[in-house]
Write an enzyme that holds these catalytic residues in place. Structure first.
Site, short mmCIF file in Angstrom:
data_model
loop_
_atom_site.label_atom_id
_atom_site.label_comp_id
_atom_site.label_asym_id
_atom_site.label_seq_id
_atom_site.Cartn_x
_atom_site.Cartn_y
_atom_site.Cartn_z
N ARG A 46 0.85 -1.20 0.00
CA ARG A 46 0.00 0.00 0.00
C ARG A 46 0.89 1.24 0.00
O ARG A 46 0.65 2.21 -0.71
CB ARG A 46 -0.94 0.00 1.22
CG ARG A 46 -1.65 1.32 1.40
CD ARG A 46 -2.90 1.25 2.26
NE ARG A 46 -2.85 0.35 3.39
CZ ARG A 46 -2.18 0.60 4.53
NH1 ARG A 46 -1.51 1.72 4.69
NH2 ARG A 46 -2.18 -0.29 5.49
N TYR A 98 -15.96 17.23 -14.89
CA TYR A 98 -16.52 15.88 -15.06
C TYR A 98 -17.62 15.66 -13.99
O TYR A 98 -17.41 16.01 -12.82
CB TYR A 98 -15.39 14.85 -14.93
CG TYR A 98 -15.88 13.44 -14.80
CD1 TYR A 98 -16.63 12.86 -15.82
CD2 TYR A 98 -15.60 12.68 -13.68
CE1 TYR A 98 -17.09 11.56 -15.70
CE2 TYR A 98 -16.05 11.38 -13.56
CZ TYR A 98 -16.80 10.83 -14.58
OH TYR A 98 -17.26 9.55 -14.46
N ASP A 170 -7.00 18.91 -14.09
CA ASP A 170 -7.34 17.58 -14.59
C ASP A 170 -6.97 17.58 -16.08
O ASP A 170 -7.60 18.26 -16.89
CB ASP A 170 -8.83 17.32 -14.38
CG ASP A 170 -9.27 15.93 -14.86
OD1 ASP A 170 -8.61 15.37 -15.76
OD2 ASP A 170 -10.28 15.41 -14.36
N LYS A 195 -8.63 6.60 -19.54
CA LYS A 195 -8.94 7.13 -20.85
C LYS A 195 -7.72 6.95 -21.79
O LYS A 195 -7.29 5.84 -22.00
CB LYS A 195 -9.39 8.58 -20.72
CG LYS A 195 -10.46 8.78 -19.64
CD LYS A 195 -11.73 8.08 -20.04
CE LYS A 195 -12.87 8.04 -19.05
NZ LYS A 195 -12.78 8.36 -17.69
#
Ligand SMILES: Cc1ncc(COP(=O)(O)O)c(C=O)c1O
Length: 378
Positions: A46, A98, A170, A195
């Site tokens: 992690r 978004y 972004d 994407k």
């Protein structure tokens, strides 16, 4: 190193021990320590994993930042960045961010006391007017979805420096191949790597790049505390996708421009939104801050019925919500991504019922044109 070379040779390449040219997938959760507190760079996956680290180094270099971090989705990346702020802090956002970001900010993060204003950031005066003495950051998307609105990165960065704010971008739509916000003064760049970066509709991932050691410590602290990390298999898949980002983006741009020329010849189609078109409102600013315009186009086919017909009858445009893949994708924002916005507000924004959004892929452009035409005229 130029961008296309950096995509292949950037970050950590291969495996020194064996000569393998591809980074090994370290499918491991924990690491043997030589003594208490004496580890060889990794303690627990992690906190850090060698495959994920290779990807993090790669995106750091591609965006020209100080450190990179990989998350289990774009939303996990955005959540982690917003969790570096405190209760009572205020952030100014682009109004057509978004939809998932809007939902996160206004239905989840707000519950922990982070306040937000949503303004049209394509005019920097709107941001100025929204800044209060509690504002800590400005968060923009450029180009935006679905109208491809452009925000001036340099101007916003100057404004954030004057007010001692963190400037977050972004960069999903442009990718580091076409646009590097840190070069224009951004402090944090993030991506839905699901994407264009992944590019093949086969991995969900998010990436963050920061431009300072302080921000690196802040983001890593949240990543390690909240645990929304990307696994080693998906880190590897993403690195494989990124190797071909350059050729994909070039070819997609070429296909997109040819598709726009074709659309311009159709009497049924009006209002073509694409930041690479000279008559686009943000064209000048976009050309100064980006080297290409990508594969996202929105345009009006006249009515919701016509849009439905196109969506129902296309063969090579897959009806789906995502973007940035090898296959062309099509959607109707008013009924899909922006359905939660009241119709009147959608009208004000220019998101009409007949607005169609396409993400152009790598098919032969003649097939895309023929397919679109038969669907439109069926
Ligand atoms: C611009 C943008 N940012 C963030 C996200 C969220 O990313 P993910 O779906 O990987 O969580 C998306 C997803 O569509 C997006 O388009």
């Amino acid at each position: 190193m130029r961008k296309k070379t950096q995509l292949i040779h950037g970050g950590i390449t291969g495996d020194e021990k064996t000569g393998a040219v591809s980074v090994p997938i370290y499918q491991v959760s924990t690491y043997a320590q030589d003594g208490v507190g004496q580890h060889r760079g990794y303690e627990y996956s992690r906190t850090g994993n060698p495959t994920r680290f290779a990807l993090e180094e790669l995106i750091k270099e591609l965006e020209g930042g100080h450190a990179g971090f990989a998350f289990g989705s774009g939303m996990a990346a955005i959540t982690a960045v917003l969790m570096t702020f405190n209760q009572g802090d205020h952030v100014v956002f682009t109004d057509d961010v978004y939809g998932g970001t809007y939902r996160l900010v206004s239905n989840v993060i707000n519950r922990f006391g982070l306040e937000a204003s949503f303004v049209d950031t394509s005019d920097v005066e709107n941001i100025k007017a929204a800044i209060t003495d509690r504002t800590k950051a400005i968060y923009v998307e450029t180009p935006t979805n679905p109208l491809l609105k452009i925000t001036d990165l340099k101007k916003v960065s100057e404004l954030s420096k004057e007010n001692d704010l963190t400037f977050i971008v972004d960069n999903t739509f442009s990718t580091p191949y076409w646009q590097n916000p840190i070069d224009f003064g951004a402090d944090i760049v993030l991506h839905s790597a699901t994407k264009y970066l992944g590019g093949h509709s086969d991995v969900v991932a998010g990436l963050v790049v920061v431009n300072s050691q302080k921000l690196a410590e802040d983001v890593h602290f949240v990543l390690n505390s909240s645990g929304g990390i990307l696994g080693p298999q998906d880190s590897w898949l993403l690195m494989r996708g990124i190797k071909t980002l350059g050729v994909r983006m070039e070819e997609i741009e070429d296909n997109t421009r040819q598709f726009i020329e074709f659309l311009q010849g159709l009497p049924e189609v009006t209002n073509i939104y694409y930041p690479g078109l000279e008559d686009h409102k943000g064209y000048d600013v976009h050309s100064q801050q980006a080297r290409g315009s990508g594969g996202m186009i929105s345009f009006d086919v006249g009515s919701g019925e016509k849009a439905d017909r196109v969506l129902k009858n296309t063969r090579f445009f897959t009806l789906a919500e995502s973007l940035g893949a090898v296959e062309s994708l099509i959607s109707v924002p008013a009924k899909m991504t922006h359905a939660s916005i009241p119709a009147e507000r959608r009208g004000e924004l220019g998101i009409t019922d007949g607005l169609v959004r396409v993400s152009i892929g790598l098919e032969d452009i003649e097939d895309l044109k023929e397919d679109f035409l038969q669907a439109l005229r069926k």
